[in-house]
Design a protein around this motif. Structure first.
Motif: not given
Ligand SMILES: [Zn+2]
Length: 466
Positions: A193, A95, A178
């Motif tokens: 990210y 990511y 997450s």
């Protein structure tokens, strides 16, 4: 005879088509082989989409940042280190595109184009990577940003070695939240990210006055003897560029010390579009710099369609100008280093599975950004900012040069506080380091970004100072 030659032609054409096909196949193989072998479905390297078998990543002091233990990736034992080094190390799923674990996975897995993942099969591991980055320094920077998002970078302006990269928000790579990231509606994980240091761009605010100053030194022969009269604004027709204060009669150096918008708008309008644009071109605006395999976001400066008042705003770092933080660090690094910055890098050495160590050769100079004379003049002015205005006590013992910035973000972002900037460097021979700090929506550069820069530079001095 006629029939034969027609047949021959058909054959020739078929052969040509075949060769072209083979050519395209080889071409795609050589250009995409890396990507194919690195696909997340490749079970040799990835386990359920996670990078599993790969070399270790160490910080400059030898602390483990990532390694493979029993077939899965494991990270530093400190949560603070894992969080603060997230963006430089990168996640194992790809990511964070600029992280080592993604951008350098060919090296970590020992991939080579002839043998595929040969080293990995033969030795059970790829190469180890040692960074120039110090993990403790990243932790200091990450904590100094407090509750705000933002970024910090520090490099040696003589060698190019990057010793600190922090990008916030981040998360603990060992325990990725997450759920929280995917369901975030508060904005707490916006751009999580993205390594803001390499991939971010921001309105530069008053840090851009360094660049307007450079253009003035190069193009306005009387700039040193000019005086400016700040009444709190610089009027242009019915419009005006507002200053944060009424500075009265000041000279060029005092205008930079006090970050006077009136004076700098006047200078920018006097310089005009062509000369300002020539200066930003020379500094690499619009150019894509690379740091190792990582491409930096391009800084942009475009006043071709700007009205006169907007040229004034551009001169004080507003308008549509955007600057990448790593690029801004290189600009002041070039000033500190007599006009040119060394190419920044963050990989100190690579150790192959058989133990061969290859050291990164740093110090390649980039194209000069400033003439030596202009760099020296700016160096004196940036030193004057700290010495005569911010106060040397704010950077005890560091002999700092620098400039703060308080960058207004557009009003349609909902009345948010400005981005706070500090960019600068130590003049000390035994501590040739430059820093950039951006605290998103932090408020004033002087009261927010400057103390962050001091904390990080003091820590850097304790590690790298002579
Ligand atoms: Zn002013």
């Amino acid at each position: 005879m006629k029939t034969l030659s027609r047949r021959a032609w058909v054959l020739y054409l078929l052969v040509l088509a075949f060769l072209a096909g083979v050519g395209i196949l080889f071409y795609t193989f050589f250009t995409n082989a890396d990507a194919w072998a690195m696909k997340r479905t490749n079970r040799h390297i990835y386990n359920k989409g996670n990078l599993s078998t790969a070399g270790s990543i160490y910080d400059e002091s030898g602390a483990v940042l990532a390694e493979t233990v029993d077939g899965s990736r494991s990270y530093n034992s400190s949560k603070d280190v894992r969080t603060a080094t997230l963006h430089i190390v990168g996640d194992s799923q790809g990511y964070i595109a600029t992280g080592i674990q993604t951008a350098y996975n060919d090296i970590l897995t020992g991939y080579n184009i002839v043998d595929g993942v040969y080293d990995l099969k033969k030795y059970g591991k790829g190469s180890d990577i040692k960074l120039t980055v110090n993990a403790d320094l990243c932790v200091t920077g990450y904590k100094a940003l407090g509750k705000n998002k933002g970024t910090i970078g520090v490099y040696n302006y003589k060698t190019g070695a990057i010793v600190c990269v922090v990008s916030k928000p981040a998360y603990d790579i060992q325990n990725k939240p997450s759920e929280s990231i995917n369901n975030d509606k508060t904005g707490a994980y916006d751009g999580v990210y993205l390594n803001r240091f390499f991939s971010g761009v921001y309105t530069p605010g008053s840090t851009f006055k360094i660049i307007t100053s450079a253009s003035a030194i190069d193009n306005l022969p009387d700039i040193g003897t000019r005086s400016f009269n700040c009444t709190g604004e610089h009027k242009v027709g019915g419009d005006s560029i507002k200053c944060l204060s009424v500075h009265g009669n000041i000279n060029f150096e005092q205008a930079l010390n006090r970050s006077c918008n009136s004076a700098f708008a006047e200078i920018a309008i006097d310089l005009g579009k062509e000369k300002l644009t020539a200066t930003t071109d020379a500094l690499g605006f619009g150019k894509r710099f690379k740091v190792g395999k990582v491409s930096l976001a391009k800084s942009s400066f475009n006043i071709s369609e700007a009205s006169t008042v907007d040229v004034g705003w551009a001169g004080v770092g507003q308008h549509t100008t955007r600057v990448n933080p790593c690029h801004m660090m290189m600009i002041v690094g070039a000033i500190a280093n007599g006009g040119s910055s060394p190419e920044p890098y963050f990989i100190k050495s690579v150790t192959s599975p058989t133990g061969n160590v290859s050291q990164t050769k740093g110090g390649n100079m980039l194209e000069p950004m400033f003439s030596q004379m202009t760099a020296n003049r700016l160096d004196k002015m940036l030193r004057s900012n700290v010495k005569n205005y911010y106060g040397d006590g704010k950077f005890s013992g560091l002999e700092m040069c620098g400039k703060t910035g308080t960058a207004e973000v557009s009003s349609n972002e909902g009345g948010l506080s400005p981005h706070a900037w500090f960019v600068g460097y130590s003049q000390r021979e035994d501590f040739p380091y430059a820093i950039v700090v951006v605290v998103e929506n932090g408020g004033s550069g002087g009261s927010v970004a400057l103390p962050v820069a001091n904390k990080v530079m003091q820590k850097a001095e304790s590690i790298f100072g002579g």
